[in-house]
Write a protein that holds these residues in place. Structure first.
Motif, PDB file in Angstrom:
ATOM      1  N   TYR A  92       0.869  -1.377  -0.128  1.00 29.36           N
ATOM      2  CA  TYR A  92      -0.161  -0.059  -0.216  1.00 29.36           C
ATOM      3  C   TYR A  92       1.164   1.300  -0.126  1.00 29.36           C
ATOM      4  N   ILE A  93       1.939   1.320   1.071  1.00 27.01           N
ATOM      5  CA  ILE A  93       2.569   2.917   1.148  1.00 27.01           C
ATOM      6  C   ILE A  93       3.277   3.216  -0.778  1.00 27.01           C
ATOM      7  N   VAL A  94       3.786   1.493  -0.771  1.00 30.41           N
ATOM      8  CA  VAL A  94       4.499   1.762  -2.248  1.00 30.41           C
ATOM      9  C   VAL A  94       3.694   2.659  -3.336  1.00 30.41           C
ATOM     10  N   VAL A  95       2.591   1.990  -2.790  1.00 28.53           N
ATOM     11  CA  VAL A  95       1.307   2.883  -4.525  1.00 28.53           C
ATOM     12  C   VAL A  95       1.243   3.850  -4.096  1.00 28.53           C
ATOM     13  N   ILE A  96       0.743   4.346  -2.535  1.00 23.59           N
ATOM     14  CA  ILE A  96      -0.129   5.713  -2.245  1.00 23.59           C
ATOM     15  C   ILE A  96       2.385   6.835  -2.554  1.00 23.59           C
ATOM     16  N   PHE A  97       3.512   6.715  -2.472  1.00 24.16           N
ATOM     17  CA  PHE A  97       3.952   6.827  -2.873  1.00 24.16           C
ATOM     18  C   PHE A  97       4.767   7.081  -3.945  1.00 24.16           C
ATOM     19  N   PHE A  98       4.186   6.272  -5.258  1.00 18.51           N
ATOM     20  CA  PHE A  98       4.990   7.136  -6.308  1.00 18.51           C
ATOM     21  C   PHE A  98       4.000   7.184  -7.117  1.00 18.51           C
ATOM     22  N   ILE A  99       2.377   7.534  -6.473  1.00 13.39           N
ATOM     23  CA  ILE A  99       1.495   8.429  -7.043  1.00 13.39           C
ATOM     24  C   ILE A  99       1.581  10.068  -6.238  1.00 13.39           C
ATOM     25  N   ASP A 100       2.441   9.791  -5.089  1.00 12.82           N
ATOM     26  CA  ASP A 100       2.495  11.119  -4.351  1.00 12.82           C
ATOM     27  C   ASP A 100       3.776  11.386  -5.649  1.00 12.82           C
ATOM     28  N   PHE A 101       4.837  11.304  -5.819  1.00 12.34           N
ATOM     29  CA  PHE A 101       5.686  12.209  -6.291  1.00 12.34           C
ATOM     30  C   PHE A 101       5.560  12.268  -7.422  1.00 12.34           C
ATOM     31  N   LEU A 102       4.225  11.295  -8.277  1.00 13.66           N
ATOM     32  CA  LEU A 102       4.043  11.813  -9.662  1.00 13.66           C
ATOM     33  C   LEU A 102       3.356  13.045  -9.941  1.00 13.66           C
ATOM     34  N   VAL A 103       2.734  12.581  -9.173  1.00  6.49           N
ATOM     35  CA  VAL A 103       1.615  14.464  -8.444  1.00  6.49           C
ATOM     36  C   VAL A 103       3.067  15.452  -8.325  1.00  6.49           C
ATOM     37  N   ARG A 104       4.365  14.923  -7.708  1.00  5.32           N
ATOM     38  CA  ARG A 104       4.895  16.241  -7.234  1.00  5.32           C
ATOM     39  C   ARG A 104       5.292  16.848  -8.508  1.00  5.32           C
ATOM     40  N   VAL A 105       6.616  16.019  -9.027  1.00  9.72           N
ATOM     41  CA  VAL A 105       7.089  15.902 -10.645  1.00  9.72           C
ATOM     42  C   VAL A 105       6.456  16.698 -11.468  1.00  9.72           C
ATOM     43  N   PHE A 106       4.909  15.541 -12.085  1.00 12.86           N
ATOM     44  CA  PHE A 106       4.143  15.505 -13.004  1.00 12.86           C
ATOM     45  C   PHE A 106       3.078  16.893 -12.861  1.00 12.86           C
ATOM     46  N   VAL A 107       2.864  17.208 -12.230  1.00 13.53           N
ATOM     47  CA  VAL A 107       1.596  17.837 -11.319  1.00 13.53           C
ATOM     48  C   VAL A 107       2.074  18.530 -11.205  1.00 13.53           C
ATOM     49  N   ASN A 108       2.297  19.451  -9.896  1.00 20.30           N
ATOM     50  CA  ASN A 108       2.752  20.203  -8.679  1.00 20.30           C
ATOM     51  C   ASN A 108       2.632  20.039  -7.691  1.00 20.30           C
ATOM     52  N   PRO A 109       3.483  19.987  -6.935  1.00 21.02           N
ATOM     53  CA  PRO A 109       4.307  19.865  -5.049  1.00 21.02           C
ATOM     54  C   PRO A 109       2.540  20.019  -4.901  1.00 21.02           C
ATOM     55  N   LYS A 110       2.108  21.242  -4.870  1.00 19.85           N
ATOM     56  CA  LYS A 110       1.243  21.641  -3.411  1.00 19.85           C
ATOM     57  C   LYS A 110      -0.015  20.642  -3.807  1.00 19.85           C
ATOM     58  N   PHE A 111      -0.211  19.649  -4.740  1.00 22.22           N
ATOM     59  CA  PHE A 111      -1.310  19.041  -4.527  1.00 22.22           C
ATOM     60  C   PHE A 111      -0.938  17.463  -4.214  1.00 22.22           C
ATOM     61  N   SER A 112       0.794  17.027  -3.927  1.00 23.62           N
ATOM     62  CA  SER A 112       0.622  16.034  -3.240  1.00 23.62           C
ATOM     63  C   SER A 112       0.427  16.685  -1.955  1.00 23.62           C
ATOM     64  N   PRO A 113      -0.404  15.010  -1.820  1.00 25.75           N
ATOM     65  CA  PRO A 113      -1.283  14.418  -0.597  1.00 25.75           C
ATOM     66  C   PRO A 113       0.262  14.784   1.299  1.00 25.75           C
ATOM     67  N   SER A 114       0.904  14.510   0.513  1.00 26.29           N
ATOM     68  CA  SER A 114       2.015  15.422   1.849  1.00 26.29           C
ATOM     69  C   SER A 114       2.380  15.690   1.913  1.00 26.29           C
ATOM     70  N   LEU A 115       2.382  16.291   1.380  1.00 24.97           N
ATOM     71  CA  LEU A 115       3.170  18.444   1.236  1.00 24.97           C
ATOM     72  C   LEU A 115       1.438  19.067   1.963  1.00 24.97           C
ATOM     73  N   ILE A 116       0.839  18.511   1.492  1.00 25.84           N
ATOM     74  CA  ILE A 116      -0.429  19.169   1.616  1.00 25.84           C
ATOM     75  C   ILE A 116      -0.288  19.278   3.554  1.00 25.84           C
ATOM     76  N   VAL A 117      -0.227  17.781   4.030  1.00 24.24           N
ATOM     77  CA  VAL A 117      -0.158  17.283   5.026  1.00 24.24           C
ATOM     78  C   VAL A 117       0.578  18.386   6.034  1.00 24.24           C
ATOM     79  N   GLY A 118       2.796  18.038   4.978  1.00 27.83           N
ATOM     80  CA  GLY A 118       3.074  19.164   6.239  1.00 27.83           C
ATOM     81  C   GLY A 118       2.976  20.080   6.140  1.00 27.83           C
ATOM     82  N   ARG A 119       2.351  21.124   5.195  1.00 27.36           N
ATOM     83  CA  ARG A 119       1.632  22.578   5.294  1.00 27.36           C
ATOM     84  C   ARG A 119       0.800  22.453   6.299  1.00 27.36           C
TER      85      ARG A 119
END
Length: 221
Positions: A53-80
């Motif tokens: 589960y964690i691998v899938v979550i990480f993969f999606i999170d990093f894809l969003v960070r790099v190819f969409v926008n870091p401010k839409f990354s779930p982990s970065l939203i929680v960190g913010r």
């Protein structure tokens, strides 16, 4: 759409896109706890479900960070949200993008091995180890290990690094470590070694319930 698909944010006083290092460290800490916990399930229960589960979550999170926008990354939203009351520490977005591309590669390889092939071995162990090391240094020490490779790869100096480590400057007196301090560290390591060596018979005895009945061993005649 231009404001949605972008990397980094424009902040007055900074001539390049930047990111908030404080929320990045918070997100790295969250990721470290998740992957470390999932590895404990593997070590003690031989249970790979959580790490998948964690691998899938990480993969999606990093894809969003790099190819969409870091401010839409779930982990970065929680960190913010966690560090919302702290003053931002801005860092250059370019070197972070390079570091997160490495994250995409690591999580993608783990996704293929653990999810698609459904196999484990030295490659998956090394992948988890690298993830833990990168996340530990980022969250605890504020050191982006992958960012240090940025200059070698692109031949240019990174801008706005955490703690201003990119800038050439002399250290403050409080930052120096004296020989006496290193001697204390060495002495402490020797104490730890001696403690493990000579206290083993004591610490090997399982503790009893503080409020339970005390079992007294009868002496053999």
């Amino acid at each position: 759409m231009k404001n949605v698909i972008q990397f980094g944010e424009k902040v007055p006083g900074y001539d390049i896109p930047v990111l908030n290092e404080r929320e990045i460290r918070a997100a790295a800490g969250i990721m470290f706890v998740l992957i470390y916990t999932s590895l404990m399930f593997i070590v003690f229960r031989n249970d790979f479900r959580m790490v998948k589960y964690i691998v899938v979550i990480f993969f999606i999170d990093f894809l969003v960070r790099v190819f969409v926008n870091p401010k839409f990354s779930p982990s970065l939203i929680v960190g913010r949200w966690i560090v919302r009351n702290q003053v931002p520490e801005y860092v250059g977005a370019k070197q972070k993008k390079f570091a997160w591309i490495i994250g995409v590669g690591l999580s993608a390889s783990m996704f293929v091995l653990l999810i698609i092939i459904n196999a484990y071995g030295p490659p998956t162990a090394l992948g988890c180890l690298f993830c833990l090391i990168f996340l530990l240094f980022e969250s605890v020490f504020g050191i982006c290990l992958a960012c240090k490779v940025y200059r070698w790869m692109y031949g240019e100096k990174a801008q706005y690094c955490p703690g201003e480590v990119c800038d050439v400057k002399s250290r403050h007196p409080i930052q120096y470590t004296s020989p006496a301090q290193w001697l204390i560290v060495v002495a402490f390591a020797v104490v730890i070694f001696l403690m493990v060596r000579f206290m083993s018979p004591v610490v090997s005895v399982a503790p009893h319930d503080l409020f339970g009945p005390v079992t007294v061993k009868s002496e053999s005649k």
